[in-house]
Design a protein around this motif. Sequence first.
Motif, PDB file in Angstrom:
ATOM      1  N   PRO A  24       0.839  -1.222   0.000  1.00 18.25           N
ATOM      2  CA  PRO A  24       0.000   0.000   0.000  1.00 18.25           C
ATOM      3  C   PRO A  24       0.855   1.245   0.000  1.00 18.25           C
ATOM      4  CG  PRO A  24      -0.041  -1.079   2.161  1.00 18.25           C
ATOM      5  CD  PRO A  24       0.667  -2.014   1.237  1.00 18.25           C
ATOM      6  N   GLY A  25       0.410   2.250  -0.721  1.00 18.12           N
ATOM      7  CA  GLY A  25       1.163   3.490  -0.780  1.00 18.12           C
ATOM      8  C   GLY A  25       1.124   4.253   0.524  1.00 18.12           C
ATOM      9  N   SER A  26       0.056   4.060   1.321  1.00 15.57           N
ATOM     10  CA  SER A  26      -0.071   4.723   2.620  1.00 15.57           C
ATOM     11  C   SER A  26      -1.068   3.933   3.457  1.00 15.57           C
ATOM     12  CB  SER A  26      -0.550   6.163   2.451  1.00 15.57           C
ATOM     13  OG  SER A  26      -1.908   6.170   2.039  1.00 15.57           O
ATOM     14  N   ALA A  27      -1.131   4.271   4.741  1.00 15.95           N
ATOM     15  CA  ALA A  27      -2.067   3.583   5.642  1.00 15.95           C
ATOM     16  C   ALA A  27      -3.517   3.903   5.289  1.00 15.95           C
ATOM     17  CB  ALA A  27      -1.773   3.977   7.084  1.00 15.95           C
ATOM     18  N   ALA A  28      -3.734   4.963   4.515  1.00 11.00           N
ATOM     19  CA  ALA A  28      -5.107   5.357   4.169  1.00 11.00           C
ATOM     20  C   ALA A  28      -5.629   4.617   2.940  1.00 11.00           C
ATOM     21  CB  ALA A  28      -5.161   6.861   3.919  1.00 11.00           C
ATOM     22  N   GLU A  29      -4.794   3.854   2.306  1.00 13.67           N
ATOM     23  CA  GLU A  29      -5.232   3.148   1.094  1.00 13.67           C
ATOM     24  C   GLU A  29      -6.280   2.088   1.476  1.00 13.67           C
ATOM     25  OE1 GLU A  29      -3.229   2.356  -3.131  1.00 13.67           O
ATOM     26  OE2 GLU A  29      -1.986   2.046  -1.377  1.00 13.67           O
ATOM     27  N   ARG A  30      -7.246   1.913   0.632  1.00 15.95           N
ATOM     28  CA  ARG A  30      -8.341   0.986   0.937  1.00 15.95           C
ATOM     29  C   ARG A  30      -9.066   0.614  -0.342  1.00 15.95           C
ATOM     30  NH1 ARG A  30     -13.349   4.587   3.325  1.00 15.95           N
ATOM     31  NH2 ARG A  30     -13.637   5.840   1.474  1.00 15.95           N
ATOM     32  N   ILE A  31      -9.938  -0.374  -0.225  1.00 18.13           N
ATOM     33  CA  ILE A  31     -10.805  -0.738  -1.349  1.00 18.13           C
ATOM     34  C   ILE A  31     -12.251  -0.774  -0.856  1.00 18.13           C
ATOM     35  CG2 ILE A  31     -10.403  -3.202  -0.929  1.00 18.13           C
ATOM     36  CD1 ILE A  31     -10.940  -3.703  -3.877  1.00 18.13           C
ATOM     37  N   VAL A  32     -13.157  -0.191  -1.620  1.00 14.20           N
ATOM     38  CA  VAL A  32     -14.580  -0.195  -1.308  1.00 14.20           C
ATOM     39  C   VAL A  32     -15.264  -1.214  -2.216  1.00 14.20           C
ATOM     40  CG1 VAL A  32     -16.709   1.158  -1.241  1.00 14.20           C
ATOM     41  CG2 VAL A  32     -14.524   2.234  -0.646  1.00 14.20           C
ATOM     42  N   VAL A  33     -15.995  -2.148  -1.588  1.00 11.97           N
ATOM     43  CA  VAL A  33     -16.671  -3.204  -2.342  1.00 11.97           C
ATOM     44  C   VAL A  33     -18.180  -3.033  -2.175  1.00 11.97           C
ATOM     45  CG1 VAL A  33     -16.944  -5.676  -2.686  1.00 11.97           C
ATOM     46  CG2 VAL A  33     -14.737  -4.759  -1.921  1.00 11.97           C
ATOM     47  N   GLU A  34     -18.877  -2.826  -3.277  1.00  8.69           N
ATOM     48  CA  GLU A  34     -20.340  -2.743  -3.254  1.00  8.69           C
ATOM     49  C   GLU A  34     -20.914  -3.982  -3.918  1.00  8.69           C
ATOM     50  OE1 GLU A  34     -22.167   0.762  -4.700  1.00  8.69           O
ATOM     51  OE2 GLU A  34     -20.601   2.090  -3.932  1.00  8.69           O
ATOM     52  N   ARG A  35     -22.033  -4.428  -3.385  1.00  3.07           N
ATOM     53  CA  ARG A  35     -22.664  -5.606  -3.972  1.00  3.07           C
ATOM     54  C   ARG A  35     -24.023  -5.231  -4.547  1.00  3.07           C
ATOM     55  NH1 ARG A  35     -23.920 -11.409  -1.111  1.00  3.07           N
ATOM     56  NH2 ARG A  35     -24.689 -12.477  -2.975  1.00  3.07           N
ATOM     57  N   GLU A  36     -24.219  -5.566  -5.795  1.00  2.00           N
ATOM     58  CA  GLU A  36     -25.489  -5.271  -6.456  1.00  2.00           C
ATOM     59  C   GLU A  36     -26.608  -6.129  -5.864  1.00  2.00           C
ATOM     60  OE1 GLU A  36     -24.273  -3.830 -10.945  1.00  2.00           O
ATOM     61  OE2 GLU A  36     -24.831  -5.907 -10.615  1.00  2.00           O
ATOM     62  N   SER A  37     -27.839  -5.705  -6.108  1.00  2.00           N
ATOM     63  CA  SER A  37     -28.989  -6.464  -5.594  1.00  2.00           C
ATOM     64  C   SER A  37     -30.178  -6.274  -6.514  1.00  2.00           C
ATOM     65  CB  SER A  37     -29.346  -5.986  -4.185  1.00  2.00           C
ATOM     66  OG  SER A  37     -29.813  -4.639  -4.225  1.00  2.00           O
ATOM     67  N   GLN A  38     -31.109  -7.208  -6.431  1.00  2.00           N
ATOM     68  CA  GLN A  38     -32.414  -7.009  -7.069  1.00  2.00           C
ATOM     69  C   GLN A  38     -33.379  -6.640  -5.942  1.00  2.00           C
ATOM     70  OE1 GLN A  38     -34.070 -10.582  -8.763  1.00  2.00           O
ATOM     71  NE2 GLN A  38     -32.664 -11.888  -7.618  1.00  2.00           N
ATOM     72  N   ILE A  39     -34.065  -5.541  -6.142  1.00  2.00           N
ATOM     73  CA  ILE A  39     -34.857  -4.950  -5.063  1.00  2.00           C
ATOM     74  C   ILE A  39     -36.307  -5.413  -5.121  1.00  2.00           C
ATOM     75  CG2 ILE A  39     -35.675  -2.784  -4.077  1.00  2.00           C
ATOM     76  CD1 ILE A  39     -33.154  -1.478  -5.200  1.00  2.00           C
ATOM     77  N   VAL A  40     -36.802  -5.866  -3.975  1.00  2.00           N
ATOM     78  CA  VAL A  40     -38.234  -6.136  -3.812  1.00  2.00           C
ATOM     79  C   VAL A  40     -38.781  -4.989  -2.972  1.00  2.00           C
ATOM     80  CG1 VAL A  40     -39.965  -7.731  -2.928  1.00  2.00           C
ATOM     81  CG2 VAL A  40     -37.807  -8.618  -3.846  1.00  2.00           C
ATOM     82  N   ASN A  41     -39.685  -4.203  -3.534  1.00  2.00           N
ATOM     83  CA  ASN A  41     -40.130  -3.006  -2.823  1.00  2.00           C
ATOM     84  C   ASN A  41     -41.233  -3.312  -1.807  1.00  2.00           C
ATOM     85  OD1 ASN A  41     -42.611  -3.070  -4.204  1.00  2.00           O
ATOM     86  ND2 ASN A  41     -41.705  -1.956  -5.929  1.00  2.00           N
ATOM     87  N   LYS A  42     -41.573  -2.300  -1.056  1.00  2.00           N
ATOM     88  CA  LYS A  42     -42.518  -2.426   0.057  1.00  2.00           C
ATOM     89  C   LYS A  42     -43.890  -2.920  -0.402  1.00  2.00           C
ATOM     90  CE  LYS A  42     -44.485   0.636   3.622  1.00  2.00           C
ATOM     91  NZ  LYS A  42     -45.726   1.120   2.985  1.00  2.00           N
ATOM     92  N   SER A  43     -44.379  -2.375  -1.503  1.00  2.00           N
ATOM     93  CA  SER A  43     -45.728  -2.749  -1.950  1.00  2.00           C
ATOM     94  C   SER A  43     -45.792  -4.217  -2.371  1.00  2.00           C
ATOM     95  CB  SER A  43     -46.168  -1.844  -3.105  1.00  2.00           C
ATOM     96  OG  SER A  43     -45.288  -1.973  -4.193  1.00  2.00           O
ATOM     97  N   GLU A  44     -44.699  -4.737  -2.953  1.00  2.00           N
ATOM     98  CA  GLU A  44     -44.693  -6.155  -3.336  1.00  2.00           C
ATOM     99  C   GLU A  44     -44.768  -7.057  -2.104  1.00  2.00           C
ATOM    100  OE1 GLU A  44     -42.007  -7.043  -6.977  1.00  2.00           O
ATOM    101  OE2 GLU A  44     -41.118  -5.295  -6.012  1.00  2.00           O
TER     102      GLU A  44
END
Length: 326
Positions: free
Chosen positions: A97-117
């Motif tokens: 790592p270039g510095s202690a602040a280096e990091r990776i952000v991982v997002e996970r996609e989803s299929q959304i079931v809404n409230k009305s369903e």
Amino acid sequence: MKLITILLALGLLLAAPMGQANAKDAKGAPAPEIDFITLNNHIVIQDGVIRLGDVFQNAGKYAERVVAYAPRPGTRSVFDARWLRRVAKAFKMDWRPGSAAERIVVERESQIVNKSEVEEILYERLIAEGADPNARVQLSNRSFRLDLPVGEEYLLGIEQMNYDMSNSRFSAILIWGTGKDERRRVSGRMERMSEVPVLSSRLMKGDIISKHDLDWVSMPQSRLARNAVTDSSRIVGMAAKRAIAPGKPISSSDIRRPLAVTKGDLVTMVLSTPAMRLTVQGKALQSGSKGDTIRITNTQTRTVVEATVTGAGEARVEAPLSVALR
């Protein structure tokens, strides 16, 4: 100046062969290209695991190795420099790592079931449990949504339902997938609904309400005020007592019968007996609708009498004849 130009040209001619020589090894063969390992700072994935090749570019032969579980669908995780360093070291990768602040952000996609369903699924189950079919499901969490993994079709079901008919409240467990770890508890209540007339556009004080001014909306009875008017026949033909906003229930205090006499108007007072009918002009001291009793001054004698409004500019005097004519 001419000498300088000649020297620069000679320099460029000599530099070209040297550059070509740097792209070859000692035997004259082209040198292999070096693929530098670089960090992907922000990735979006669909799978339930994170692979080495997701984290680093040019991860090599270990690119498909799983290095961590992915966050839950619809959420994100952050991995810091220490974790990245351990992963790189475990696979003997030439990366730091270039510095202690280096990091990776991982997002996970989803299929959304809404409230009305979800409410629709719960409604079917609650009706089977004996709930009122004229009621609707209202989840306690008004911003509810369900994030399911991407890439597969999931059948959403209800594993457990507890319904208390005394207060119309319920709790249930939603399940999908295998139903082992993929479940979520929800709660709410059944709300009995009413069809309510509302204004389609804003009306101002004194405006007469016609049937064309009304729309109908479905609203929970619990949200209706006690004096809300749900019968349109009690609204049509009435006048707005004050400005009324559209889309909201109309209360009995918002409307009144249209004024037939306004304070200060000249009014024809009528006194009838079985033997005769007398009319006298007066001046209204009060405003009134048809049927209201108001005070009127006899314009000739200045006597004040009470009379019942019978129409526009007319009122019937109930006082004795002697009093009315004074």
